[in-house]
Every structure is written in structure tokens, then in C-alpha cells.
Scaffold this motif. Structure first.
Motif, PDB file in Angstrom:
ATOM      1  N   ASN A   1     -10.578   1.959  -1.847  1.00  0.00           N
ATOM      2  CA  ASN A   1     -10.772   2.096  -0.699  1.00  0.00           C
ATOM      3  C   ASN A   1     -10.411   1.122   0.316  1.00  0.00           C
ATOM      4  O   ASN A   1      -9.652   1.525   1.323  1.00  0.00           O
ATOM      5  N   ARG A   2     -10.682  -0.183   0.056  1.00  0.00           N
ATOM      6  CA  ARG A   2     -10.280  -0.932   0.859  1.00  0.00           C
ATOM      7  C   ARG A   2      -8.740  -1.219   1.129  1.00  0.00           C
ATOM      8  O   ARG A   2      -7.981  -1.216   2.244  1.00  0.00           O
ATOM      9  N   CYS A   3      -8.124  -1.277  -0.115  1.00  0.00           N
ATOM     10  CA  CYS A   3      -6.894  -1.542  -0.359  1.00  0.00           C
ATOM     11  C   CYS A   3      -5.850  -0.405   0.268  1.00  0.00           C
ATOM     12  O   CYS A   3      -5.020  -0.637   0.955  1.00  0.00           O
ATOM     13  N   LEU A   4      -6.570   0.857  -0.013  1.00  0.00           N
ATOM     14  CA  LEU A   4      -5.663   2.047   0.375  1.00  0.00           C
ATOM     15  C   LEU A   4      -5.673   2.067   2.089  1.00  0.00           C
ATOM     16  O   LEU A   4      -4.728   1.981   2.816  1.00  0.00           O
ATOM     17  N   ALA A   5      -6.817   1.877   2.675  1.00  0.00           N
ATOM     18  CA  ALA A   5      -6.893   1.846   4.201  1.00  0.00           C
ATOM     19  C   ALA A   5      -6.060   0.454   4.693  1.00  0.00           C
ATOM     20  O   ALA A   5      -5.244   0.821   5.850  1.00  0.00           O
ATOM     21  N   PHE A   6      -5.992  -0.466   3.943  1.00  0.00           N
ATOM     22  CA  PHE A   6      -5.513  -1.630   4.559  1.00  0.00           C
ATOM     23  C   PHE A   6      -3.811  -1.450   4.381  1.00  0.00           C
ATOM     24  O   PHE A   6      -2.958  -1.574   5.339  1.00  0.00           O
ATOM     25  N   SER A   7      -3.419  -1.039   3.290  1.00  0.00           N
ATOM     26  CA  SER A   7      -2.261  -1.036   3.037  1.00  0.00           C
ATOM     27  C   SER A   7      -1.184   0.038   3.700  1.00  0.00           C
ATOM     28  O   SER A   7      -0.341  -0.317   4.140  1.00  0.00           O
ATOM     29  N   ILE A   8      -2.115   1.066   3.804  1.00  0.00           N
ATOM     30  CA  ILE A   8      -1.345   2.397   4.432  1.00  0.00           C
ATOM     31  C   ILE A   8      -1.361   2.098   6.176  1.00  0.00           C
ATOM     32  O   ILE A   8      -0.142   2.160   6.546  1.00  0.00           O
ATOM     33  N   ALA A   9      -2.322   1.660   6.512  1.00  0.00           N
ATOM     34  CA  ALA A   9      -2.380   1.234   7.971  1.00  0.00           C
ATOM     35  C   ALA A   9      -1.602   0.115   8.213  1.00  0.00           C
ATOM     36  O   ALA A   9      -0.778  -0.078   9.329  1.00  0.00           O
ATOM     37  N   ALA A  10      -1.420  -0.825   7.479  1.00  0.00           N
ATOM     38  CA  ALA A  10      -0.401  -1.938   7.767  1.00  0.00           C
ATOM     39  C   ALA A  10       0.999  -1.500   7.580  1.00  0.00           C
ATOM     40  O   ALA A  10       1.767  -1.944   8.769  1.00  0.00           O
TER      41      ALA A  10
END
Length: 173
Positions: free
Chosen positions: A124-133
Motif C-alpha cells: 500500500n505504501r509503495c503503490l501510493a508513492f510510486s503512482i503518485a510520483a
């Protein structure tokens, strides 16, 4: 001031990165049960805020963001800067409007395992960061996870594609 720090710079970088990668895991272990169902939503907002900082870093150091290949390269650099030297990844595929980044070793997942935290929260953390980045770096692009180590896959596979291609793929489903 304490004077000269007796720890070599390279070791300080590794220690700081390890501590930073412990924080999300330990926060989750301490606060998830107390906050309850809202925890994941709130935590994702923290990672989206980090993605905004990724844009600032990319802009400050003139990292390229015009194509999928450039975005893949820049995300690879930002992941190392933000999450430390333990992250191991490689760019494996490029075409005109998409690129693939493989993550073979993840410090967030390593901390989750070391601290015996519930597995899978990293996603969930990686998904939120990677897509948003990616979307902060170039609003014409997005990111899709094809595979995830925290879901039992051998590595993480992130595909950077145009939003138009993502919409077309969704319509086909």
C-alpha cells in the motif's frame, strides 16, 4: 557541536536509510490497531506527500521526466535517494510509450521481515508513492504494478504507461 563524527559518511548514509525504512513499519505496528480502519487511508496520504517531494528533488537536480524511459530512470534514482542503498532495481523494457522497472530488493520489505510485522503492508505504501510520483513527475503518465514481492512474487514489476494507454486497457477489461 559534537565535533567530527567518528562514523564514516557511507556508513551514516546506510544507517540513516535503514532507520528511515524502519519508520513506516514501526508506525504501522504501533498505530494500526489504535487507529483502525482509517490507518491505511491516512498513511497513503503521507506517501502521496512524499511523492510531491520526489517531484521537487527531480526538478532541483534536472532529472528527466519526458518519456516513459526517462520516468523509469528517474523513479529508479528517486527510490534510491528516498529509500536508501539497499534497494536494488533495474530497468528492463522500453517502448515508445511504456517502460518497466524491476525491483529485486526492497528495504521496506526487509524491515517488515526483520521486525516480524504483518506482511503486505508495504504494498500500500509503495503503490501510493510510486503512482503518485510518476503522475507528479509527468501528468501524462501513470504506473501499474504487474508483480509485487510483498505478494509472493520474486520481484516487483512496475510498468510506466501513458494514462491514455491505461484507460484503453481498462476499457478492454
Amino acid at each position: 557541536m559534537a565535533g567530527k563524527i567518528p562514523i564514516p559518511e557511507e556508513m551514516r548514509w546506510k544507517i540513516a536509510a535503514k532507520i528511515a525504512s524502519m519508520l513506516p513499519v514501526t508506525y504501522g505496528m504501533v498505530f494500526r490497531d489504535i487507529i483502525g480502519a482509517e490507518y491505511d487511508r491516512l498513511e497513503q496520504q503521507v506517501w502521496v506527500a512524499l511523492a510531491h517531494e520526489a517531484k521537487v528533488v527531480a526538478w532541483t537536480f534536472s532529472l528527466p521526466v519526458g518519456t516513459a524511459r526517462e520516468l523509469s530512470s528517474t523513479l529508479d534514482i528517486l527510490n534510491t535517494v528516498f529509500f536508501g542503498p539497499e534497494i536494488k532495481s533495474e530497468q528492463v523494457s522500453f517502448e515508445s510509450d511504456h517502460a518497466v522497472l524491476l525491483v529485486r530488493k526492497c528495504p521496506l520489505m526487509l524491515r517488515e521481515q526483520e521486525l516480524h510485522a504483518s506482511s503486505g503492508d508495504v504494498f500500500n505504501r509503495c503503490l501510493a508513492f510510486s503512482i503518485a510520483a510518476i503522475e507528479e513527475l509527468n501528468p501524462e503518465y501513470t504506473l501499474r504494478f504487474v508483480r509485487g514481492m510483498c505478494h509472493g512474487d520474486r520481484n516487483c514489476e512496475m510498468k510506466i504507461i501513458t494514462k491514455k494507454a491505461a484507460e484503453e486497457a481498462e476499457k478492454k477489461k
